[in-house]
Structures are given as C-alpha cells and as structure tokens.
Scaffold this motif. Structure first.
Motif, PDB file in Angstrom:
ATOM      1  N   LYS A   1       0.157  93.634  47.563  1.00 40.28           N
ATOM      2  CA  LYS A   1       0.114  93.111  46.202  1.00 40.28           C
ATOM      3  C   LYS A   1      -0.395  91.672  46.175  1.00 40.28           C
ATOM      4  O   LYS A   1      -1.234  91.317  45.353  1.00 40.28           O
ATOM      5  CB  LYS A   1       1.518  93.168  45.574  1.00 40.28           C
ATOM      6  N   SER A   2       0.133  90.830  47.083  1.00 38.55           N
ATOM      7  CA  SER A   2      -0.323  89.430  47.042  1.00 38.55           C
ATOM      8  C   SER A   2      -1.798  89.323  47.418  1.00 38.55           C
ATOM      9  O   SER A   2      -2.545  88.539  46.838  1.00 38.55           O
ATOM     10  CB  SER A   2       0.537  88.507  47.921  1.00 38.55           C
ATOM     11  N   SER A   3      -2.211  90.148  48.377  1.00 35.30           N
ATOM     12  CA  SER A   3      -3.636  90.183  48.737  1.00 35.30           C
ATOM     13  C   SER A   3      -4.473  90.508  47.509  1.00 35.30           C
ATOM     14  O   SER A   3      -5.491  89.853  47.242  1.00 35.30           O
ATOM     15  CB  SER A   3      -3.889  91.252  49.796  1.00 35.30           C
ATOM     16  N   ALA A   4      -4.046  91.521  46.768  1.00 33.38           N
ATOM     17  CA  ALA A   4      -4.779  91.952  45.579  1.00 33.38           C
ATOM     18  C   ALA A   4      -4.833  90.808  44.567  1.00 33.38           C
ATOM     19  O   ALA A   4      -5.882  90.564  43.947  1.00 33.38           O
ATOM     20  CB  ALA A   4      -4.108  93.175  44.970  1.00 33.38           C
ATOM     21  N   ILE A   5      -3.715  90.084  44.424  1.00 32.29           N
ATOM     22  CA  ILE A   5      -3.686  88.959  43.472  1.00 32.29           C
ATOM     23  C   ILE A   5      -4.625  87.841  43.920  1.00 32.29           C
ATOM     24  O   ILE A   5      -5.395  87.300  43.131  1.00 32.29           O
ATOM     25  CB  ILE A   5      -2.226  88.460  43.305  1.00 32.29           C
TER      26      ILE A   5
ATOM     27  N   LEU B   1       6.594  88.802  42.057  1.00 31.85           N
ATOM     28  CA  LEU B   1       6.169  89.070  43.431  1.00 31.85           C
ATOM     29  C   LEU B   1       6.874  88.124  44.408  1.00 31.85           C
ATOM     30  O   LEU B   1       7.393  88.543  45.442  1.00 31.85           O
ATOM     31  CB  LEU B   1       4.646  88.897  43.526  1.00 31.85           C
ATOM     32  N   MET B   2       6.905  86.835  44.057  1.00 30.93           N
ATOM     33  CA  MET B   2       7.550  85.844  44.913  1.00 30.93           C
ATOM     34  C   MET B   2       9.030  86.165  45.075  1.00 30.93           C
ATOM     35  O   MET B   2       9.582  86.101  46.179  1.00 30.93           O
ATOM     36  CB  MET B   2       7.405  84.432  44.308  1.00 30.93           C
ATOM     37  N   HIS B   3       9.644  86.538  43.957  1.00 28.84           N
ATOM     38  CA  HIS B   3      11.051  86.882  43.938  1.00 28.84           C
ATOM     39  C   HIS B   3      11.312  88.060  44.882  1.00 28.84           C
ATOM     40  O   HIS B   3      12.234  88.040  45.713  1.00 28.84           O
ATOM     41  CB  HIS B   3      11.443  87.250  42.500  1.00 28.84           C
ATOM     42  N   SER B   4      10.459  89.068  44.765  1.00 28.64           N
ATOM     43  CA  SER B   4      10.593  90.269  45.581  1.00 28.64           C
ATOM     44  C   SER B   4      10.398  89.945  47.059  1.00 28.64           C
ATOM     45  O   SER B   4      11.133  90.416  47.924  1.00 28.64           O
ATOM     46  CB  SER B   4       9.560  91.282  45.088  1.00 28.64           C
ATOM     47  N   LEU B   5       9.414  89.088  47.351  1.00 27.70           N
ATOM     48  CA  LEU B   5       9.144  88.655  48.732  1.00 27.70           C
ATOM     49  C   LEU B   5      10.380  87.994  49.326  1.00 27.70           C
ATOM     50  O   LEU B   5      10.765  88.246  50.466  1.00 27.70           O
ATOM     51  CB  LEU B   5       7.989  87.649  48.754  1.00 27.70           C
ATOM     52  N   ALA B   6      11.014  87.115  48.516  1.00 27.22           N
ATOM     53  CA  ALA B   6      12.172  86.374  48.984  1.00 27.22           C
ATOM     54  C   ALA B   6      13.344  87.319  49.233  1.00 27.22           C
ATOM     55  O   ALA B   6      14.029  87.232  50.253  1.00 27.22           O
ATOM     56  CB  ALA B   6      12.558  85.314  47.967  1.00 27.22           C
ATOM     57  N   LEU B   7      13.553  88.268  48.297  1.00 30.45           N
ATOM     58  CA  LEU B   7      14.684  89.190  48.441  1.00 30.45           C
ATOM     59  C   LEU B   7      14.529  90.081  49.666  1.00 30.45           C
ATOM     60  O   LEU B   7      15.504  90.415  50.336  1.00 30.45           O
ATOM     61  CB  LEU B   7      14.844  90.030  47.171  1.00 30.45           C
TER      62      LEU B   7
ATOM     63  N   ARG C   1      12.177  98.133  55.397  1.00 34.96           N
ATOM     64  CA  ARG C   1      11.803  96.729  55.176  1.00 34.96           C
ATOM     65  C   ARG C   1      10.323  96.499  55.455  1.00 34.96           C
ATOM     66  O   ARG C   1       9.631  95.802  54.734  1.00 34.96           O
ATOM     67  CB  ARG C   1      12.648  95.821  56.078  1.00 34.96           C
ATOM     68  N   PHE C   2       9.869  97.151  56.543  1.00 38.35           N
ATOM     69  CA  PHE C   2       8.466  96.998  56.925  1.00 38.35           C
ATOM     70  C   PHE C   2       7.547  97.489  55.801  1.00 38.35           C
ATOM     71  O   PHE C   2       6.602  96.797  55.402  1.00 38.35           O
ATOM     72  CB  PHE C   2       8.196  97.773  58.215  1.00 38.35           C
ATOM     73  N   LEU C   3       7.876  98.682  55.269  1.00 37.63           N
ATOM     74  CA  LEU C   3       7.039  99.253  54.209  1.00 37.63           C
ATOM     75  C   LEU C   3       7.076  98.374  52.961  1.00 37.63           C
ATOM     76  O   LEU C   3       6.049  98.155  52.308  1.00 37.63           O
ATOM     77  CB  LEU C   3       7.512 100.681  53.873  1.00 37.63           C
ATOM     78  N   ASN C   4       8.236  97.860  52.652  1.00 35.64           N
ATOM     79  CA  ASN C   4       8.406  96.977  51.506  1.00 35.64           C
ATOM     80  C   ASN C   4       7.563  95.702  51.669  1.00 35.64           C
ATOM     81  O   ASN C   4       6.846  95.285  50.763  1.00 35.64           O
ATOM     82  CB  ASN C   4       9.882  96.592  51.399  1.00 35.64           C
ATOM     83  N   THR C   5       7.665  95.106  52.855  1.00 39.50           N
ATOM     84  CA  THR C   5       6.891  93.890  53.146  1.00 39.50           C
ATOM     85  C   THR C   5       5.406  94.180  53.025  1.00 39.50           C
ATOM     86  O   THR C   5       4.648  93.407  52.448  1.00 39.50           O
ATOM     87  CB  THR C   5       7.220  93.381  54.566  1.00 39.50           C
TER      88      THR C   5
ATOM     89  N   PHE D   1      -3.974  88.845  35.621  1.00 41.47           N
ATOM     90  CA  PHE D   1      -2.537  89.063  35.833  1.00 41.47           C
ATOM     91  C   PHE D   1      -1.789  87.911  35.162  1.00 41.47           C
ATOM     92  O   PHE D   1      -2.368  86.859  34.880  1.00 41.47           O
ATOM     93  CB  PHE D   1      -2.198  89.134  37.328  1.00 41.47           C
ATOM     94  N   LYS D   2      -0.498  88.148  34.927  1.00 37.67           N
ATOM     95  CA  LYS D   2       0.301  87.143  34.226  1.00 37.67           C
ATOM     96  C   LYS D   2       1.142  86.328  35.203  1.00 37.67           C
ATOM     97  O   LYS D   2       1.420  86.764  36.316  1.00 37.67           O
ATOM     98  CB  LYS D   2       1.210  87.844  33.219  1.00 37.67           C
ATOM     99  N   LYS D   3       1.573  85.165  34.751  1.00 35.61           N
ATOM    100  CA  LYS D   3       2.412  84.301  35.568  1.00 35.61           C
ATOM    101  C   LYS D   3       3.693  85.031  35.993  1.00 35.61           C
ATOM    102  O   LYS D   3       4.165  84.873  37.119  1.00 35.61           O
ATOM    103  CB  LYS D   3       2.767  83.046  34.764  1.00 35.61           C
ATOM    104  N   GLU D   4       4.207  85.877  35.080  1.00 36.26           N
ATOM    105  CA  GLU D   4       5.450  86.589  35.361  1.00 36.26           C
ATOM    106  C   GLU D   4       5.276  87.533  36.565  1.00 36.26           C
ATOM    107  O   GLU D   4       6.178  87.688  37.377  1.00 36.26           O
ATOM    108  CB  GLU D   4       5.914  87.399  34.137  1.00 36.26           C
ATOM    109  N   GLU D   5       4.077  88.146  36.647  1.00 34.08           N
ATOM    110  CA  GLU D   5       3.821  89.052  37.772  1.00 34.08           C
ATOM    111  C   GLU D   5       3.885  88.284  39.091  1.00 34.08           C
ATOM    112  O   GLU D   5       4.430  88.755  40.085  1.00 34.08           O
ATOM    113  CB  GLU D   5       2.450  89.707  37.627  1.00 34.08           C
ATOM    114  N   LEU D   6       3.303  87.087  39.078  1.00 31.58           N
ATOM    115  CA  LEU D   6       3.329  86.216  40.261  1.00 31.58           C
ATOM    116  C   LEU D   6       4.770  85.908  40.651  1.00 31.58           C
ATOM    117  O   LEU D   6       5.159  86.034  41.821  1.00 31.58           O
ATOM    118  CB  LEU D   6       2.642  84.894  39.936  1.00 31.58           C
ATOM    119  N   GLN D   7       5.554  85.485  39.638  1.00 33.20           N
ATOM    120  CA  GLN D   7       6.939  85.103  39.883  1.00 33.20           C
ATOM    121  C   GLN D   7       7.742  86.287  40.410  1.00 33.20           C
ATOM    122  O   GLN D   7       8.518  86.160  41.355  1.00 33.20           O
ATOM    123  CB  GLN D   7       7.567  84.557  38.596  1.00 33.20           C
TER     124      GLN D   7
END
Lengths: 572, 572
Positions: free
Chosen positions: A109-113, A82-88, A99-103, A74-80
């Motif tokens: 996704k983070s587990s997979a990473i 994901l973090m961005h999405s988590l924060a939002l 929200r629950f489904l999104n979380t 995976f690329k650094k951008e994917e990580l970023q």
C-alpha cells in the motif's frame, strides 16, 4: 584581537550569494531534519520552493520557503490510516506468517501511495511547466523516493541528496562506493563490523539477495522513470546522477567503511540546531577562562547600539544552544527533584500502542523514582501512577539537553539516537521497524544503552533496563565518550549541509567529485576483462611453448629414431 | 548582530586545550607545508617538539617549537651532494640503461641515508628516554619514512600522518581503502581515471607488481621495525596503526576514488596560509556591499584599545591574505608593465641545471614580452636578456597571488601545483622525477597547463607553450574554474589539519574511525572463505542429490529389470 574575532563572520557573509532551490521532500520524520537545513538556507537569503502533495502529514508551510502543492489520488486520512496500521502491526502478537502478510500488504500500500504521489507530480503539466520556467540552481531531495531525481534528470538540474540510507545499500552502489560484505554488516542483519564466519556467510547471502529483493521494491519507480525519461533506467542508474550525498551519519555511531569524496557526513544535523544567535559548542565558563575578555549578555538585534570596548564580546543568545523549554515542561522538570526525568517517545509516527502493552509499560515506569515524560496520544492506561506525565507532544532535543534528564526510552529512530548522543543521555531502546533494530544493536554494542524486544518484554524487563542505564555508571560514561567524540568536529553538520547545497547551486553540480567508475560496467570495474585477457595470453603462450617443445622433442626423437634406424638397418 | 559575529571565534578559543605534540618530520619540501601546520598549532598554545637529525637540509629551528637533534653517521654535505646528483640525473642525456643505473644507485644511497637516520634515532638511548618520559599526546609524522610510526608503536602514542602519498599506494592499503585498478591510475602510469583497455591492462600489471617492487624499497625499514619492535612487521602493517591520515589532496586536482573516514583531505594547506590577522577568503568590496557595517583598518594588537560602535568591524590585517611582497620583488613586478610577469622555479631541491639546457631556456624566455622571475642558483647563462631576473629565492605563493602574474613555469611538485590552483595561474610544466610526471599529466588533461619533456624540449617548444598558456584564454579559464572549486570549501585545509591533530591529542587516537577490515586477512576481506564454503555446500548438495537420483533410478531400473526378467522367462 577584535579583528581576528570578527573575520570568521565576514567569510560567511561573502558566500551568501542568493540562489534558487527546489526541494522535493520525503514525508515523515525525514522531513524534520531537512527542514532545519532549509531554515539555515533561507536565513542566508536563498529562494526555496518546496513541492509536496496536497495530502500530506508533516510537510508544512512556513515563512522560510514557498510551499507549492499538487493534487494526488488519495486523501490525508488514508495516509494516516496506513501509518496507524503500520505502527499497530509492530505490536501484533499474531503468528509470524500472519504478521508477515500484514506487513507485506501495508508495504504494498505505501509503495502504491509513493508511486501515485510521484506519478501525480511528473504528469502534472502545470507544476512541470513551473519547474521548467523557474530555472532552479539545484534540487534538494530525499532519494528514498527517487521522484526528485527523475525531475532533475528531465530538466538537467544538479541534485543534492539528503538521506540516512536507501534500502539494499542502493545509495552506496549508486555512488560507486565499495561495500565489502566481509566487514560491512547489511541492514537488518543486526551484525556489527566484527563478524564470525557463520555471520559473514549470512551477511554475504543477504548481500547477494539484495538486488533481487529491491528490484521488487523499486520496480514501480523504475518503470515510471523509464517511461517518463523515455529510456530504460534502473534505480541505481537513476541515483548515480546525484552530485552530493548529504548522509545523516557519524562514525561515532555508524561503522567506518569505505566512502566516496562526494559523500558528506552530517550525522547530528538535527540536534543542537543552530539559531542565528546561538552559541552551541562553547559554554560560558570555557570562555571566561580566557581572561581579558568580557562576555556581555547582550545582543544588538534586541538592545540599542551603544559603545563597546574591543575586549567586550556580546554573547546575547548564548543560552539559545537549545530552545528554552516551554513553561509547562520547565515546571515538570523542575518538580522532578534529585532523581530527574526520563524522556519516552516512540517517534513522530507512533504515538499510541495496544492497551495491554501500555499497561505493562506503565507498571514498569511507575516503579522508578524518576518523573517520566511520555509522548502518548492513545487511551490513558488505568494504572497511571503520579510520576508519569502523558503529553501529546514533547520538545525532545531540548528535554534531552536538560541536565536533569537521566535516560531516554526510544524506538531507536536515527534522529532520536543522534539527539541522545549529542546530549549524552543513555538509552533504553524498543525498536519497531526499519533500521531501528540495527540502530539499537549499535548503541547496545557500544555500551550506551539496552535493547528490549517490544513483543516479548515484560514489565520487569523494562524497569530493570531503565534502572540499569540510570544507575550503572558505565552507560552514562559510554554515551558521554560517544558524545565527546561526536561534538568534537571542525564544523557543525548543519553548516556542512548548507555549504554543500550552496556549492552545488553555485557550480551547477560537482562533476569533479564524480568517480570515473560510473562509466565502467561490472566486468570492467572488477577488471574481469583484463584478467581474462591476461589469462588468455598466459595460456596461449604456455600452449605455444608446449607445442614448440613437443615439436622440438618430436623432431629430435624422430631424428634420433631415423638416425638409429639406419644404423640398425646397417647393422643388420 | 555583533554577537553572531563574535561567536565563531569563541568556538576556536574553547578548543584550544594545550597538549604536547611530537613531530618526526621528513626532509625536503614535505617539511615546508608541515611547518605551516606547526605554526598554527603553536599559535593555539600546544607544546611542540620536533626531533630531526643533526645533518639536515630544510628542517630548521624556530620559536614556534623546540628542535631536538641527534647525531647521524653522515654529513650535511653528503646529503646535499646526493640531492645535487639526483637533480643532475634528470637532465642527463646519456643512454637509458646508464640513466637507470645511475638513478638506482642514487636511490640506493638515499635509502641507506633514510635507514641510517632512523636507526640512529631508534637506538639513541637519550632521545628515546626523553620521548618515553615526555608523555606526548600524539605524534605528527610523514609516513614516507616510517620511523615516527615505529616510535609510536613502541611507546603506544597515537599518530597523525601528514602526506601526499606513499609509493606503491602503501598508504591506501594500510588504511584499508579499496583501490580498484580499473579506474584508479597507478603512480608513474601517467594515465587518467578514464583508461582504454590496453591502459587498464598495463595499470593492472603495475598494480600487481607494486608489492614486489616496494618490498625491495622498504625492506630495510621492515627489518629495522621488526628488530626494534621484536615482532615481524611489514610496512603496510606498520602504517595501518595510524589514527588519522592528513592527505595533501583535493579532488579538484586528484581523481575521485574510494576513501576512508579517517582520511582528511587538506590539499592546498600550503597556500594562502592563515595569518592570525589575515582575511583570506573575503575581499574588502565583498564586505562593503553588506551595508551598515564599518570596516575599520585597525587592529588592537598594534593600536591602543579605544571604544568602537557595534557596527564597526576592525579588519586590520585584511591585506595579509598573502604576505606583502619584499620590496625588491614588488619593484620588479611593478616595472613589468601591462605584460606582467612569469614565475619560474624548479622547486626547493633543484636550483641549477646544465648550461646547455639553461641557454635553451634563456633563449625561449627572452622571446616573451613578460618579465620572468627565475629561481636559479647556477652559473649565469651568457645570453641572459633583460626581461629575465635571476633570483636565489622567491616568495612563490605571494608572487603567484599577484594580479600581474600571467604564468608559472614549474617542475610540477604538488606544493607548487596547489599554489598555482589557489591563485588561478596557468602552468607550463617541466616534470623532473617522482610524482611530478603524474601531476603534470593531470593539469594538462584538465586544460590548465602544458607539459614539456625536460630532455627533449627545444627553445621553440618552451616559448610556444608559454605563449599558449598566457594568450590562449582557455588555460586561464580552466585554472580559474579549478581555483573557484578548490577555494569554495566550508573550512580552510589548515584549520582542518589543526583540528584533527588536536582531536587525536585530546582523544588519544581515533579508534572509532578504524575500519574492522584491519582485523581480516586477505582471504577473509574478499570473502573467499565464505564463497568457497558456499560453493562446497552447493556442490555437496548437488552431489548428494545426484547420488540420490542415481540410487533411485538404479533401484527403479533394477526392480523393473527384475520385474521384467521373470515375465520374460515366463513368456519363454
């Protein structure tokens, strides 16, 4: 006199036998405090190798250690992203189910990473060959992703864990530490250690559900470990092999609960970090009060050696307790006048928030007389008043240490909370996710800050809370009391962390600290087999006694019967 | 460089804010290690008042503290006679029942003396008035006799406990520390932390019987405390108020078990005692290997101050790691030649033994090539060979530290065992009473010594055991390994003890380390009320569901019945 002065230092020198340390870090803010320990270990001459994925965020290269990387799918951008999405997600005002489904999706996704990262490392022949050949003395790793421990077991290298905690108290169970749900509040319960009956019911229910919940979370690691080590392995079994648990915990903040001898508490390791020439715990007036000693603000790493009298003590670097503020921050702080400043940061992972929220916050912050230093990288809110300075980065600990700092607005991450405790700055907490809600609750119950709900808070709530923690003396008094207790320690947490990493390197683990409970199963640990045996003995002996009694009675009765019958028959 | 060197010392100075400490000590060997802590506390400027009975044995007056005494209704001779009788009992070869009754009688007598001592103190108006008016910052006391804690509760003074343990694990329960009998061996069980099933059965039975056993032992103190404090008070409740538990335990020797955050482990506090100018952990060659530093064997407490270069480090007193041996001992040790010496002592409380036993021991010791230094005050055995030197007192720790010492014959008291571990001297253990059997068992299972039964051992057993621990390399290797682990610590136990006493004095206790478990009763602690409630809910809902089902079924059935009946009747 001077001899006594010098000898503590000589002790330190002697223990600095250089070793070889492998570090398998965790991405994110966890890395920051681990890096502080690596800096000190490197200064003491150890060879440190950090192994991290090619695509990463905060784990950086440094002269203090060798950074070795390996490719990941995976690329650094994917990580970023994901973090961005988590924060939002945290700021999302959509319905709970959405929200629950999104979380859940982000979590998946983070587990997979995390799993992909670990898999890429374990099956990277080159790196594994390098580890095997390097003959490391120990592995320092964050057990939140148990990859380091899988490698440790594979190559029989002792591990030192560096952590605050693992979800579902897996760390506690893996260390065989008792964990009574009657007064140890579960993560996310938001309870204190004093619970009412309904709270204890809920706490027990959470505690019962945890193993099921976390088996889902960690199942991918469990199968990875089982495949790689070629024997079935649960996450608890995997982590039970750690030699030392360095826990970023201090009982000023966390509740006192049962612990194990191989748990070392280094809460506050990240603040007031030790510089080679720093003088952390002592202020100059303190020292001057001990007359007959001259404190010379000089340091021979910088000045030319010259004769000194025995009662002259060179304390060059005494002001390095915290780094000197960079010029631009120094200027802002000095210009803040009598009202001082407020430091505002939502952590290293969240630097922008939805504009609607940003405007609300800006409005609130504009209403206080303090200058607010806000770490914020998003779009500038249109209503930005003069007293708010937006910065892309801020030296958080050094700002909090400044005497002009009046309050700290924080998301309640454990690093920030400890820095606020060290520096005795009252807090306004806006917890976002993870353990932040629990942290906020703790600070609030200790009267050292106020918590706001990031979704529901209004502009007035924010300014009221900020006003309260700055002007109501009790918040400052409470945080000062916590700070005094926290800083009154026989040894700095950083030295403690360094000592125990070195200990494991020197002695190839710490088997003498491993409780025998590891060799017992659940039934044996709770003595259920023994209780069952004793019950069986008691019941059996009662049964036998009863049978004997009955037998005797029957005999007696029958005899009587027989004895009386003939009499009767005779009488007839 | 020099700045870095000097700063650790400055930290120490700053924390030396003088306070006022009340000490209520325990008679016997316990006093000796407590006195070492008092010496350091006094050196740091604290005012220390020791309160002890007029009739006492080892508690002595000193320039380091003020000793205040109070009258008691027994004489010093009675105490000595009791100790003498206790010691002789151990060597008694009379039948078990006779020995048991004798021991019980002595035990009753010592209990009565302890109670009388405490009563005399509590009801001594003058002393109590003095304590009330003195406004002590903290009480340092040995909880084996809980008199100090009764006074602490009465005057609301925080306490620091100084102990190895209290019978029946009352200390463990009072601190709310979990204590699973599945792998924590009970005192007197002689088990290790790895137990077989029958051992675990016995261990659980001992653990169940302990509360009953110890309520007899401590009942007199419980009634005394209840009367004096005017509320019912068990010994566990009484001790649960301690702020800090300084435990003379190290997990090199003791088994790792669950502990609590307010337990501080200071095992080894009694050996390698810190002298103001000593340099305990570093040898001179260690230091020299760090070039560019001049180690000057001078000390300005003794010499006139003169200029020094920054890289000149005064290490006067570097040889004070252990006290220099008194001349007579130095001479004996030096004359011992290549075979070295054996140190033999049965502790501060036992210095003479029955002549028959003494002759047997003498015979055994005569057969080894080592010089034996034997602390013995009894009648000189007639067969005394040349290599045995009888002495009335010996500097045990300093002798054990001598490189010529080959073995230590000891009764297995915890002080002596720790001194042997510090100095890496293998042991022959002859346990007499108390926890000595357990200590001996631990050392034996760790392969660092051999245990003999004082009643059954023959002359040959003694010489065989001594021969083995001296000549079989594994004993020396094992004790060396334990010693290395024990001495590899981030801070000396004495400094740790001093820090926590000062902490309690500065902060008036350590409430942040007090677990909330203290506020729960037994049922609540084990969540039995919660489990009962949940069971009730489950059963009730099952019952209601069942009733509903039955009701529905019945309705259906009845309907069907009714529906079918008419059909039937129609068909007829």
């Amino acid at each position: 006199m001077l001899a006594a002065v010098l000898l503590p230092f000589l002790c330190c020198l002697s223990s600095a036998a250089a070793g070889k340390l492998l570090v398998i870090p965790m991405e994110g803010s966890h890395w920051l405090s681990m890096k502080a320990v690596l800096a000190e270990l490197s200064r003491r001459g150890h060879e440190i190798i950090v192994i991290a994925p090619e695509s990463r965020m905060l784990v950086d290269s440094s002269a203090m250690y060798t950074l070795k990387t390996y490719p990941v799918p995976f690329k650094k951008e994917e990580l970023q992203e994901l973090m961005h999405s988590l924060a939002l997600d945290t700021f999302s005002e959509k319905p709970f189910l959405f929200r629950f489904l999104n979380t859940w999706e982000n979590f998946r996704k983070s587990s997979a990473i995390f799993k992909a990262t670990c898999e890429s490392l374990l099956y990277n022949k080159e790196v594994m060959k390098y580890i095997e050949e390097s003959k490391f003395d120990a592995i320092l790793t964050d057990p939140l992703t148990p990859c380091g421990q899988i490698i440790a077991l594979h190559f029989s290298i002792p591990t030192v864990f560096f952590l605050r905690g693992v979800p579902c108290a897996i760390d506690v169970h893996a260390a065989q530490s008792p964990d009574p749900p009657s007064y140890v509040p579960r993560v996310f319960s938001l309870y204190t250690d004093h619970m009412t009956f309904p709270q204890r019911v809920k706490n027990l229910l959470i505690s019962i559900s945890e193993p099921f919940l976390c088996s889902t979370v960690f199942s991918s690691f469990e199968s990875l470990a089982s495949d790689f080590l070629q024997k079935p392995m649960t996450i608890t079994q995997l982590l039970s092999h750690g030699s030392i648990w360095l826990k970023r915990i201090d009982f000023v903040f966390d509740y006192p609960v049962p612990v194990m001898p191989n748990m070392i508490f280094i809460g506050g390791v990240n603040c007031g970090q030790k510089k080679p020439l720093s003088q952390r715990d002592v202020t100059v007036p303190d020292l001057l009060s001990h007359a007959s000693i001259w404190l010379m603000k000089l340091d021979f790493a910088f000045e030319y050696p010259k004769p000194l009298m025995p009662n002259m003590i060179a304390i060059g670097g005494v002001n390095c307790a915290h780094e000197k503020l960079p010029q631009e921050f120094e200027a802002i702080v000095n210009a803040s006048g009598e009202h001082g400043i407020v430091v505002f940061s939502l952590g290293s992972m969240v630097s922008e928030i939805p504009m609607k929220k940003a405007i609300e916050i800006t409005e609130a912050l504009g209403s206080v007389p303090q200058t607010v230093l806000w770490r914020y990288t998003g779009e500038v809110p249109p209503n930005l008043p003069k007293n708010i300075k937006l910065v892309k980065w801020l030296p958080q600990n050094d700002l909090l240490a400044h005497p002009k700092t009046r309050a700290f607005i924080t998301h309640g991450g454990s690093h920030g909370v400890y820095e606020a405790i060290c520096n005795a700055v009252p807090m306004v907490l806006m917890p976002l996710f993870g353990d932040q809600m629990d942290n906020a609750k703790r600070i609030e119950t200790r009267g050292a800050g106020l918590t706001l709900n990031i979704l529901e808070m209004t502009s007035k709530d924010i300014s009221d809370a900020l006003h309260a923690v700055i002007n109501d003396k009790k918040y400052k008094e409470n945080i000062k009391r916590l700070s005094d207790l926290h800083l009154d320690r026989p040894i700095h947490p950083l030295d403690l962390a360094v000592h125990w990493v070195e200990f494991v390197m020197r002695h190839k683990g710490a088997p003498h600290l491993r409780p025998a409970a590891h060799e017992l199963n659940w039934i044996q640990y709770h003595s259920l087999d023994v209780i069952a045996f004793l019950l069986a003995v008691v019941l059996l002996s009662m049964f036998i006694s009863l049978k004997c009694c009955l037998f005797c009675c029957r005999r007696c009765f029958r005899k009587k019967g027989r004895a009386s019958k003939p009499t009767k028959s005779k009488s007839h």
